[in-house]
Design a protein around this motif. Sequence first.
Motif, PDB file in Angstrom:
ATOM      1  N   THR A   1      -6.482 -14.429 -23.212  1.00 20.23           N
ATOM      2  CA  THR A   1      -6.633 -15.287 -22.034  1.00 20.23           C
ATOM      3  C   THR A   1      -6.181 -14.598 -20.760  1.00 20.23           C
ATOM      4  O   THR A   1      -6.187 -15.214 -19.693  1.00 20.23           O
ATOM      5  N   LEU A   2      -5.809 -13.311 -20.853  1.00 18.52           N
ATOM      6  CA  LEU A   2      -5.288 -12.590 -19.694  1.00 18.52           C
ATOM      7  C   LEU A   2      -6.401 -11.829 -18.995  1.00 18.52           C
ATOM      8  O   LEU A   2      -7.254 -11.222 -19.638  1.00 18.52           O
ATOM      9  N   PRO A   3      -6.410 -11.825 -17.660  1.00 15.98           N
ATOM     10  CA  PRO A   3      -7.405 -11.046 -16.922  1.00 15.98           C
ATOM     11  C   PRO A   3      -7.054  -9.568 -16.963  1.00 15.98           C
ATOM     12  O   PRO A   3      -5.904  -9.194 -17.267  1.00 15.98           O
ATOM     13  N   PRO A   4      -7.994  -8.706 -16.649  1.00 15.80           N
ATOM     14  CA  PRO A   4      -7.693  -7.283 -16.594  1.00 15.80           C
ATOM     15  C   PRO A   4      -6.689  -6.980 -15.481  1.00 15.80           C
ATOM     16  O   PRO A   4      -6.655  -7.676 -14.462  1.00 15.80           O
ATOM     17  N   GLN A   5      -5.870  -5.936 -15.697  1.00 17.23           N
ATOM     18  CA  GLN A   5      -4.859  -5.565 -14.721  1.00 17.23           C
ATOM     19  C   GLN A   5      -5.170  -4.197 -14.112  1.00 17.23           C
ATOM     20  O   GLN A   5      -5.627  -3.281 -14.802  1.00 17.23           O
ATOM     21  N   VAL A   6      -4.929  -4.080 -12.802  1.00 15.41           N
ATOM     22  CA  VAL A   6      -5.147  -2.813 -12.086  1.00 15.41           C
ATOM     23  C   VAL A   6      -4.014  -1.857 -12.435  1.00 15.41           C
ATOM     24  O   VAL A   6      -2.827  -2.217 -12.366  1.00 15.41           O
ATOM     25  N   VAL A   7      -4.378  -0.619 -12.790  1.00 13.38           N
ATOM     26  CA  VAL A   7      -3.369   0.383 -13.119  1.00 13.38           C
ATOM     27  C   VAL A   7      -3.371   1.559 -12.156  1.00 13.38           C
ATOM     28  O   VAL A   7      -2.476   2.409 -12.210  1.00 13.38           O
ATOM     29  N   GLY A   8      -4.361   1.615 -11.245  1.00 11.64           N
ATOM     30  CA  GLY A   8      -4.382   2.718 -10.292  1.00 11.64           C
ATOM     31  C   GLY A   8      -5.666   2.736  -9.494  1.00 11.64           C
ATOM     32  O   GLY A   8      -6.608   1.988  -9.757  1.00 11.64           O
ATOM     33  N   SER A   9      -5.721   3.633  -8.510  1.00  9.88           N
ATOM     34  CA  SER A   9      -6.920   3.794  -7.685  1.00  9.88           C
ATOM     35  C   SER A   9      -6.939   5.205  -7.116  1.00  9.88           C
ATOM     36  O   SER A   9      -5.947   5.955  -7.214  1.00  9.88           O
ATOM     37  N   ASN A  10      -8.058   5.589  -6.513  1.00  6.48           N
ATOM     38  CA  ASN A  10      -8.170   6.911  -5.901  1.00  6.48           C
ATOM     39  C   ASN A  10      -7.540   6.959  -4.516  1.00  6.48           C
ATOM     40  O   ASN A  10      -7.508   8.003  -3.875  1.00  6.48           O
ATOM     41  N   ILE A  11      -7.062   5.810  -4.023  1.00  5.99           N
ATOM     42  CA  ILE A  11      -6.361   5.749  -2.735  1.00  5.99           C
ATOM     43  C   ILE A  11      -4.890   5.533  -3.026  1.00  5.99           C
ATOM     44  O   ILE A  11      -4.528   4.670  -3.837  1.00  5.99           O
ATOM     45  N   ASP A  12      -4.003   6.299  -2.372  1.00  7.10           N
ATOM     46  CA  ASP A  12      -2.582   6.267  -2.719  1.00  7.10           C
ATOM     47  C   ASP A  12      -2.000   4.874  -2.492  1.00  7.10           C
ATOM     48  O   ASP A  12      -2.573   4.014  -1.825  1.00  7.10           O
ATOM     49  N   THR A  13      -0.825   4.674  -3.034  1.00 10.84           N
ATOM     50  CA  THR A  13      -0.234   3.338  -3.065  1.00 10.84           C
ATOM     51  C   THR A  13       0.083   2.796  -1.678  1.00 10.84           C
ATOM     52  O   THR A  13       0.098   1.572  -1.484  1.00 10.84           O
ATOM     53  N   SER A  14       0.318   3.631  -0.688  1.00 16.52           N
ATOM     54  CA  SER A  14       0.603   3.123   0.653  1.00 16.52           C
ATOM     55  C   SER A  14      -0.657   2.603   1.335  1.00 16.52           C
ATOM     56  O   SER A  14      -0.588   1.738   2.205  1.00 16.52           O
ATOM     57  N   ARG A  15      -1.800   3.175   0.954  1.00 14.05           N
ATOM     58  CA  ARG A  15      -3.120   2.737   1.438  1.00 14.05           C
ATOM     59  C   ARG A  15      -3.249   2.803   2.956  1.00 14.05           C
ATOM     60  O   ARG A  15      -3.967   2.018   3.563  1.00 14.05           O
ATOM     61  N   VAL A  16      -2.567   3.718   3.608  1.00 15.32           N
ATOM     62  CA  VAL A  16      -2.693   3.908   5.048  1.00 15.32           C
ATOM     63  C   VAL A  16      -3.099   5.351   5.320  1.00 15.32           C
ATOM     64  O   VAL A  16      -3.011   6.227   4.441  1.00 15.32           O
ATOM     65  N   ASN A  17      -3.568   5.574   6.568  1.00 11.41           N
ATOM     66  CA  ASN A  17      -4.049   6.901   6.970  1.00 11.41           C
ATOM     67  C   ASN A  17      -5.106   7.443   6.004  1.00 11.41           C
ATOM     68  O   ASN A  17      -5.155   8.642   5.712  1.00 11.41           O
ATOM     69  N   VAL A  18      -5.941   6.543   5.511  1.00 12.69           N
ATOM     70  CA  VAL A  18      -7.027   6.944   4.620  1.00 12.69           C
ATOM     71  C   VAL A  18      -8.061   7.720   5.436  1.00 12.69           C
ATOM     72  O   VAL A  18      -8.451   7.280   6.521  1.00 12.69           O
ATOM     73  N   PRO A  19      -8.520   8.876   4.965  1.00  6.92           N
ATOM     74  CA  PRO A  19      -9.499   9.669   5.724  1.00  6.92           C
ATOM     75  C   PRO A  19     -10.765   8.862   6.023  1.00  6.92           C
ATOM     76  O   PRO A  19     -11.271   8.130   5.165  1.00  6.92           O
ATOM     77  N   ARG A  20     -11.294   9.021   7.228  1.00  7.19           N
ATOM     78  CA  ARG A  20     -12.492   8.271   7.623  1.00  7.19           C
ATOM     79  C   ARG A  20     -13.727   8.741   6.881  1.00  7.19           C
ATOM     80  O   ARG A  20     -14.712   8.006   6.785  1.00  7.19           O
ATOM     81  N   ASP A  21     -13.679   9.966   6.337  1.00 10.04           N
ATOM     82  CA  ASP A  21     -14.866  10.474   5.649  1.00 10.04           C
ATOM     83  C   ASP A  21     -14.842  10.194   4.143  1.00 10.04           C
ATOM     84  O   ASP A  21     -15.688  10.711   3.402  1.00 10.04           O
TER      85      ASP A  21
END
Length: 555
Positions: free
Chosen positions: A29-49
Motif C-alpha cells: 500500500t506504499l507509494p514509490p519513494q524518491v532515492v535520488g536525482s541528477n540534480i544535487d540536493t540543494s537544487r540551486v545554481n542549476v546550469p541553464r543548458d
Amino acid sequence: MKKVVFLFLSLLLFSCARVGSPVGGDKDTLPPQVVGSNIDTSRVNVPRDIRELRIDFDEYITLKDINRQLIISPPLRKMTKIIPSGLANKYLLIKWDDTLQANTTYNFNFGNAIQDNNEGNPLRYYNFAFSTGEKIDDLYISGELKDLMAEETSVSTEKDLVVGLYTAKDSMEYRQKPYYITKADPDGYFELNYLSPGTYRILAFEDGNSNSVYDAGKENVAFLKEPVVLDKNISGLNLTLYPSRKAVKYVEMKEAPGGILMTFEGNPQTVNVLSLNEKLQDYKVTHKPKSDSVHIWFDAQKQDVGISASENLRFSYDDGFKKDSVSLFYRYNTRNELTLSNNQGNLLAPGDGFTISSNYIIDSIQPEKWTLVSDSLSQPFTARINENNRFEVNIQSEFKEGKKYSLTVPRETLSSFYVSVPKSYRFDFEADKTENYGSLVLTLENMPENTFWLQLLTDNNKIAYSSTGKTAVFTFNALKPGSYKVRILVDNNENGIWDSADLLTDEFAEDVYILNKTIEIRPLWEIRETWDLKAAEDKPGLQSSGETSSTPVIP
C-alpha cells in the motif's frame, strides 16, 4: 533426474527475472519513494543548458496520464522524451530542448501520475523544484475553486480544472500557457508553489482539451479583475468558475424542416439575412434576440428550389459584428413535413396546461375547429401560440384530477408560413392527482433589485422548474417528489438573458445565488423555505443558506 533438476533451475531463474507482484504476503500500500536525482540536493545554481531531469526511485514505477498530469512552471515548450513510456522502470526521465531562464525557479508538478508497478499506488501530488539562481523561490498562493454552474454537485475528477498566473502586462495574451500553472484537486483545492515575487493576473479555467490554454467560449473561466501583487504568501483565495462568453460568429448553414437553419455562436442580438438567389424571393426569416439559431422559411416546391437536384443557394448576413455571404447546396427533403408532438408526457400535473410542440414555427391556429373531449363530452378550452417559443401551442381548460382527455387537431388547422399540418392528430392524456405531488413556498430576503430567474434543479443540475420575476415569494404548487437544488440567476443588465463571463473585457458573469441545501419534496407535503440572499463579499459566486419548515397538506 538431470532433466528434472534442469527444469527446476529454469523455473527458478524465470521467476527471479520477472518484474511483478510477489505471490502471497500483505498487499503493498506504499507509494514509490524518491532515492535520488541528477540534480544535487540543494537544487540551486542549476546550469541553464541542462537538458534533462532524472529522478530515481526505490522500486519499479509506471506513469499514468503523464501528458495530462504533468505541469511544468514556467512552461517548457520543446519536450522531447518522457520515460517510462511503456514498460516499468526504476527511474523517471524527462528531456527538453529549451534553454532555461536565468535566476528562475522551475517546478515539475506530477500530480498523481507516478505509481508503483505492482499495485498502482500513486505518489500523490509530487513536486520537484530547482532553480537556475542562488535560491528557490518559495512563495505560494492557495485557495478553493468552485463551479456553481457545474453539472455535478462537486468538482469532477474527470475535469482538468487548472489555475494559472500570468505576468501582468498592459496587453494580456491569454492564448499562451500561464507562467505558473497548477491543477485543482477533486474537492476544488489548489496550490501554486515556488512562486517568485511580482505582479500577476490570476486565471482559472476548465481545460477541456488538456492544452493548458484558455479557450474562450468553450471552457468555464474564473478570474480576478485586479492584478495580484505577490510579496507574501496568499491563502484562502476563492475563485468561482462560470461559462465564458463566446464571440459572435457564424457557424454553419444546413437544410432543416421548412427551409434552412443558420447557426451562430455568441448569442447575436439581431441577424439580418437576405437571399441572393433569383429563384428564392418569397421567404421569411425568424430569429429570437440573443438566440444562436436563425431560420429561413420558404416553399421549396412552389418555387422549385432543390426539388429535382441540389442547388447552390447564397445568402448575405449581418450579425452586428460582421457582414458576409454564405452558401450551401440545398436539396428539398420530402420527409421534413410539418409534424406535431406531445413532449411533456401523458400525465398532466395539477394546474398545468397541455402543450403541443411543432417542428415548424407556428404562424396561425384555428382552435375553433379543435375538440377537447372527456368522458365523451366536449369541454371548453383556450389555445394560444407561446409568445416565448413559437414552436408551441398552450392549451388551457378546467382539467380535473384523474380525468382522461383527448385533444383532436384536424388537418390544415395549424399553419406555418407556407404550409399547414397535413394530417389530423389526436393527443390522449390524463390530469394527474394532487396526492402525487408536493409544494414549495419560497420567501426571499434581501432579494435582488433586478429581474431574476428562480430555478429548481435536479441532482445533475438540469432545470426542472423555473420562474421569472422580482417578487419576494414564489409558490410551486405541483412539484414531483424528489431532491432539488435552488438557484437564482440575476439579469443585472436587464437584457433578457443571463450573461456569462467575458475575460477580454473583464466582465464577470451576472450574479448567481445557490441555496446551500437541498429541498426534499414529498407527496402531499408543503415545504416553506426562507432564504436570505445577503450577498457574500467574494462576488461573483454567491451562496447562502435558509431556514426550512415542512407541513403535511391534508387533502
